[in-house]
Design a protein around this motif. Sequence first.
Motif, PDB file in Angstrom:
ATOM      1  N   ARG A   1      31.441  40.687  42.867  1.00 41.12           N
ATOM      2  CA  ARG A   1      30.555  40.968  41.745  1.00 41.12           C
ATOM      3  C   ARG A   1      30.933  40.098  40.560  1.00 41.12           C
ATOM      4  NH1 ARG A   1      30.269  47.566  41.663  1.00 41.12           N
ATOM      5  NH2 ARG A   1      29.243  47.787  43.675  1.00 41.12           N
ATOM      6  N   PRO A   2      30.649  38.817  40.634  1.00 40.30           N
ATOM      7  CA  PRO A   2      31.029  37.946  39.522  1.00 40.30           C
ATOM      8  C   PRO A   2      30.092  38.123  38.326  1.00 40.30           C
ATOM      9  CG  PRO A   2      29.816  36.700  41.154  1.00 40.30           C
ATOM     10  CD  PRO A   2      29.931  38.100  41.690  1.00 40.30           C
ATOM     11  N   PHE A   3      30.517  37.642  37.166  1.00 36.71           N
ATOM     12  CA  PHE A   3      29.656  37.574  35.984  1.00 36.71           C
ATOM     13  C   PHE A   3      28.967  36.210  36.017  1.00 36.71           C
ATOM     14  CE2 PHE A   3      33.391  40.119  34.363  1.00 36.71           C
ATOM     15  CZ  PHE A   3      32.771  41.343  34.548  1.00 36.71           C
ATOM     16  N   HIS A   4      27.655  36.229  36.286  1.00 33.09           N
ATOM     17  CA  HIS A   4      27.009  34.957  36.621  1.00 33.09           C
ATOM     18  C   HIS A   4      27.024  33.919  35.507  1.00 33.09           C
ATOM     19  CE1 HIS A   4      23.479  36.326  34.412  1.00 33.09           C
ATOM     20  NE2 HIS A   4      23.657  37.499  34.998  1.00 33.09           N
ATOM     21  N   ASP A   5      27.211  34.364  34.262  1.00 34.53           N
ATOM     22  CA  ASP A   5      27.151  33.409  33.162  1.00 34.53           C
ATOM     23  C   ASP A   5      28.515  33.098  32.549  1.00 34.53           C
ATOM     24  OD1 ASP A   5      24.782  32.220  32.768  1.00 34.53           O
ATOM     25  OD2 ASP A   5      24.064  33.553  31.194  1.00 34.53           O
ATOM     26  N   LEU A   6      29.567  33.514  33.224  1.00 32.59           N
ATOM     27  CA  LEU A   6      30.899  33.248  32.680  1.00 32.59           C
ATOM     28  C   LEU A   6      31.652  32.286  33.591  1.00 32.59           C
ATOM     29  CD1 LEU A   6      32.194  36.758  31.500  1.00 32.59           C
ATOM     30  CD2 LEU A   6      30.847  35.089  30.235  1.00 32.59           C
TER      31      LEU A   6
ATOM     32  N   GLN B   1      37.571  30.937  33.889  1.00 31.26           N
ATOM     33  CA  GLN B   1      38.520  31.291  32.834  1.00 31.26           C
ATOM     34  C   GLN B   1      38.035  32.511  32.048  1.00 31.26           C
ATOM     35  OE1 GLN B   1      39.485  28.142  30.097  1.00 31.26           O
ATOM     36  NE2 GLN B   1      40.936  29.402  28.986  1.00 31.26           N
ATOM     37  N   GLU B   2      36.740  32.568  31.809  1.00 31.67           N
ATOM     38  CA  GLU B   2      36.210  33.718  31.064  1.00 31.67           C
ATOM     39  C   GLU B   2      36.283  35.016  31.874  1.00 31.67           C
ATOM     40  OE1 GLU B   2      33.042  31.687  27.978  1.00 31.67           O
ATOM     41  OE2 GLU B   2      32.544  31.739  30.097  1.00 31.67           O
TER      42      GLU B   2
ATOM     43  N   ARG C   1      39.519  36.210  31.214  1.00 35.06           N
ATOM     44  CA  ARG C   1      39.546  36.753  29.859  1.00 35.06           C
ATOM     45  C   ARG C   1      39.084  38.213  29.862  1.00 35.06           C
ATOM     46  NH1 ARG C   1      36.720  32.772  26.103  1.00 35.06           N
ATOM     47  NH2 ARG C   1      38.421  31.567  26.995  1.00 35.06           N
ATOM     48  N   VAL C   2      38.027  38.486  30.598  1.00 36.14           N
ATOM     49  CA  VAL C   2      37.537  39.866  30.664  1.00 36.14           C
ATOM     50  C   VAL C   2      38.579  40.757  31.325  1.00 36.14           C
ATOM     51  CG1 VAL C   2      35.725  41.392  31.530  1.00 36.14           C
ATOM     52  CG2 VAL C   2      35.130  39.130  30.688  1.00 36.14           C
ATOM     53  N   GLY C   3      39.207  40.246  32.370  1.00 38.16           N
ATOM     54  CA  GLY C   3      40.233  41.028  33.035  1.00 38.16           C
ATOM     55  C   GLY C   3      41.407  41.350  32.127  1.00 38.16           C
TER      56      GLY C   3
ATOM     57  N   MET D   1      41.274  41.610  28.881  1.00 33.40           N
ATOM     58  CA  MET D   1      40.791  42.176  27.618  1.00 33.40           C
ATOM     59  C   MET D   1      41.559  43.442  27.226  1.00 33.40           C
ATOM     60  SD  MET D   1      38.102  41.036  25.806  1.00 33.40           S
ATOM     61  CE  MET D   1      36.795  40.447  26.845  1.00 33.40           C
TER      62      MET D   1
ATOM     63  N   GLN E   1      36.760  25.934  34.619  1.00 36.28           N
ATOM     64  CA  GLN E   1      35.518  25.888  33.838  1.00 36.28           C
ATOM     65  C   GLN E   1      34.271  26.002  34.719  1.00 36.28           C
ATOM     66  OE1 GLN E   1      36.226  26.338  30.822  1.00 36.28           O
ATOM     67  NE2 GLN E   1      38.370  25.835  31.239  1.00 36.28           N
TER      68      GLN E   1
ATOM     69  N   ARG F   1      40.368  37.943  38.767  1.00 39.20           N
ATOM     70  CA  ARG F   1      39.900  38.784  37.673  1.00 39.20           C
ATOM     71  C   ARG F   1      40.631  40.132  37.710  1.00 39.20           C
ATOM     72  NH1 ARG F   1      33.686  40.144  37.811  1.00 39.20           N
ATOM     73  NH2 ARG F   1      34.374  41.464  39.516  1.00 39.20           N
TER      74      ARG F   1
END
Lengths: 321, 268, 284
Positions: free
Chosen positions: B109-114, B117-118, B121-123, B125, B157, B175
């Motif tokens: 379940r990736p974040f499609h717009d991140l 590295q981001e 970052r969420v992980g 947070m 990236q 993540r």
Amino acid sequence: MFAKGTNKGFLGWMIFGIAMLALPLFASSATVRIFVFANYIAIFAISWDVLSGRTGYISFGHPFLIGIGGYTTALLTHHLDMPLYITIPAAVLVTMIAGTLFFLPALRIRGTYFALVTLAFMELMYGLVQVVAPDITGGTRGLTGLPSIVTGAVSNYYLSFGVMFTLGLAMWLLIRTRLGTALGSIGMNEEAVRACGLNTTKLKLFAFTLSAMIAGLGGAMYIHYLGSIAPRGLFDVSFLFTILVACLLGGAGTITGPIMGAFFLTLLLEFLRPYIPGSERYLIYGVATLVLYVLQPRGIHRLIQITVNWFVEGFMRRKST
Amino acid sequence: MSYFTENKGFDTLSATSENRPQPMLEARGLTKSFGGLMATKNVSLHVNPGESLGIIGPNGAGKTTLLNLLTKEITPDQGSVFLNGNCIDRLSIHKRVLAGLARTYQVPRPFHDLTIQEHIRVGMMPDGLFDMLLHGADDEKELKIAESVGLGGERAQQYPYELAMGDLRRLELVRTLATEPSILLLDEVFAGLTVKEIDQISELLTNRRATHSTTYMIVSHDLKALEPLVDRVVVINFGEVMTEGTFREVVADTDVQNAYLGTGWEQE
Amino acid sequence: MLIQILLPGLLLSGLYALIAIGFTMIFSVGRVLNLGYGAFIMFGGYIYYQSAQILGLGKVPSFVIATAAGVLLGLIVYVILIRKLKGDAIAIEISTLIFAIVTQAAIIVVFSPSPKSMWPLIPGVLRVGDVIVTYNLVVAAVTSWVVLAALFLFIGKTHIGRAIRAVSMDPKGAVISGIDPDRINLIIWGLSGGLGAMAGIFLATYTQLAPAMWVAPLIIAVAVVIVGGIGSILGGLVAAHVIGMLETITTTLIAAELRGVATMLLIILVLIIAPKGLFGKAEL
Ligand SMILES: Nc1ncnc2c1ncn2[C@@H]1O[C@H](COP(=O)(O)OP(=O)(O)OP(=O)(O)O)[C@@H](O)[C@H]1O
Ligand SMILES: [Mg+2]
């Protein structure tokens, strides 16, 4: 504190700010008034974008929030003669509370259902304002003769621009912090965000309250600019349409996109007026938005990005050869 | 850890009376039905600190449901979950993650717009909103974590749509690792991967275990890939624990072989 | 007193069921809300008006023409818009909402913004004791029941109907058994356009024809779907009656202006308390 590339974007904001500050020096007062309108639409679009563009909780009820802010200050000034420096903060506060209530369902439902609840709230308000205590709310006709904050086109322009620019820049910076990343990730996959150890309820509540605050402030200032308020035109799908189109045309989720969208929309509508009077303009707008949305869902913002990248790359290539 | 509810006296007693170590994660009588279908029936199992437990079972046996119950993705009809001896039934998903219990998903379940590295970052947070707002991301640490799963440098990236399945699984893994779990539940980490990708992930998990002494619970269909990774295996069939033991014991069990017969697991 | 509510309530509910059915169908098959559904309704009303009252083509031919035009509009929307958005529910909802507003603008350009009053389909009123209902509403309700019955037969008994049911229950499974969901969706959108247009004729003769007339029926359709349970046509039928009765009660007993308010409150309450609808998620 902010993500990479913030400085470059900052430059864009400065150029935009200076150009807008200088505008009244060149433009007629009629044009300036058009820009006042564009500023307010931009504020509403920013408010929508902070919530729906980021977290993916699509609000079809933003006019409801704007209307709550508008009615609060209108009632307080009209009936109780309270000064604006009290009524406007009060309006913001009431909208934030209403916004939180409004969005409580979002803790249970999402997607389509959330959008529908918000739409239902707007329609409910439209009905209630006319029926419940029309002698206080002014019923269908609304209230007129509301005091204005400042007088004259230019003053109103600077006021609305100042607020819009400040809010826009602040929100743009916000989405570039880690908090912005967290909010954005909710719109992409809420379960995964929770599985990363984030409290999505807290994050959503923050986005709702922030969005409501901006909507309340914008709504209150807007009705004092107009000097009147009525349910028709406020709790209204065509008002919703204007906000949605500004955001989608510009590119939702980017803050700068919806601002561009708001300006593009208002200016083109006004400048087309001499050539195509009447509703044809709305027809053209709607069709243009639909076509653009289907072809490039990320709007003008992305188109500009693509163009800029294309030029930059071309320039680099020429330099290297 | 204020959000743990108090442990009932007799629970501790029963654990000590058998004279075994305090399990890191323990499920007691987890039951969940969807309409008429019992997805898990009275499932009890435990994972000891530093242990790696394999969960196997045919398709639809209830393995993913079990993980969902452990992380509270879904709420059990009956039964409790204990983390380090404390009942965590009332902790929501994100609080369990903060307490060190994290998972990956069978379908990434990736974040499609991140970017990658981001995702990290969420992980990483923090929990507080002000913390998120005021303190910037730790670029160096993010890249180091990305590097640790071989997604460092330029690759950090990249966006999910640029990634092959093996990298998507690694993204999902990294993540989760960024949340610094003490126990990690992995749902079908090897599904849809090439042999080479399986080796890479397998090596990664082994290394992580050596360096961080992370406890694992690994759900997999791929017994060959699972074998070197696990100390013990629990077999689930029709929502129930069928048997448990070392890998060898379990695959030698005729009941287990029968349960699998015809489900096509051998080929996978 | 009771009959004063029951009879008009029953008839109004019939009309609402007709309004909602085309909307429910799209949702139950494609799992997307067509927020442009109100445009089909408005379109049907205006085409009928143009044909019957301006061109004088007669009521029955005009009825057929308007319904056919609705089918065409449904097909066009599906092909040029929905298919392109590839099942992205939010994108479809936003763009169909914009489509409705575009239709509204187009109607204003062609027909002027002022409302038009429509001749009743069948003039006259029916008296039952003290209660007076127009034949127009009676015809609307009866047509609605006939259409609903026909639709049930179509879905239950025909080959296409079974395919539609299959897609609505399990799109992936349907593909495996050789059904093309795209074809089914196309059919459903055409059908929905036609049913919407038909409902629009009745609605316009019941109220009036105006460029903003699409909002109220859309809200009703949404309410029916939500209260009845998403994707359940039978639940929708019950919900249409709940809402029709509720509106009749509030308008006759409390205040006429509260018509929409009661429905809104119902939607909000149901969505918050029982998001799956009062009747759960039943089959088509
Ligand atoms: N949310 C749900 N609603 C209804 N049934 C469900 C739900 N989740 C799982 N099930 C059913 O519960 C049973 C167990 O499912 P589960 O996904 O846990 O199996 P699994 O062992 O992970 O299988 P696989 O090897 O295919 O991943 C299956 O029959 C499944 O269809
Ligand atoms: Mg599974």
